[in-house]
Design a protein around this motif. Structure first.
Motif: not given
Length: 132
Positions: A110-132
């Motif tokens: 929640d601090e670094y993004g937004v979480t949206v559950a898909d139609p089956d309830g699995y969660r997608l996180v759109l994260c504002s950070r980068t990896w690596g």
């Protein structure tokens, strides 16, 4: 041997492949890479979505003869590292395409993004950070 170029497939059951496709393709912007339509005895119906030419994809499956109900937990996450704050238009589009904006189980997301559950309830996180 697993290398940085190894292709990855994540398979998940879905009760409604059309709804899942709408969320991931029309909402998130992924491509349909493969699909089977019309039930063939002994085979699952499925749609594979991912970035064209990418190194990974989701295989969303449904067995018409014996459908499995998805059983996601609050910590089953698909995290996309955007490197910037998620665009509110994208979040709105995901909700319009069958998603549900939810608070994350882990406050980090929640601090670094937004979480949206898909139609089956699995969660997608759109994260504002980068990896690596």
């Amino acid at each position: 041997m697993i290398t940085a170029n190894t292709h990855i497939r994540v398979a998940r059951p879905s009760l409604d492949l059309a709804a899942a496709e709408r969320f991931y393709v029309d909402g998130l912007g992924l491509d349909v890479l493969w699909r089977t339509s019309g039930h063939v005895p002994g085979e699952h119906d499925l749609v594979m979505v991912g970035p064209a030419g990418g190194g990974w994809h989701f295989e969303l499956t449904r067995d018409p003869d014996s459908p499995l109900a998805p059983t996601p937990t609050v910590d089953d996450l698909f995290v996309v590292y955007l490197g910037e704050a998620p665009d509110e238009a994208l979040v709105r589009r995901l909700v319009e395409c069958g998603g549900t904006r939810v608070a994350s189980h882990n406050p980090y997301w929640d601090e670094y993004g937004v979480t949206v559950a898909d139609p089956d309830g699995y969660r997608l996180v759109l994260c504002s950070r980068t990896w690596g």
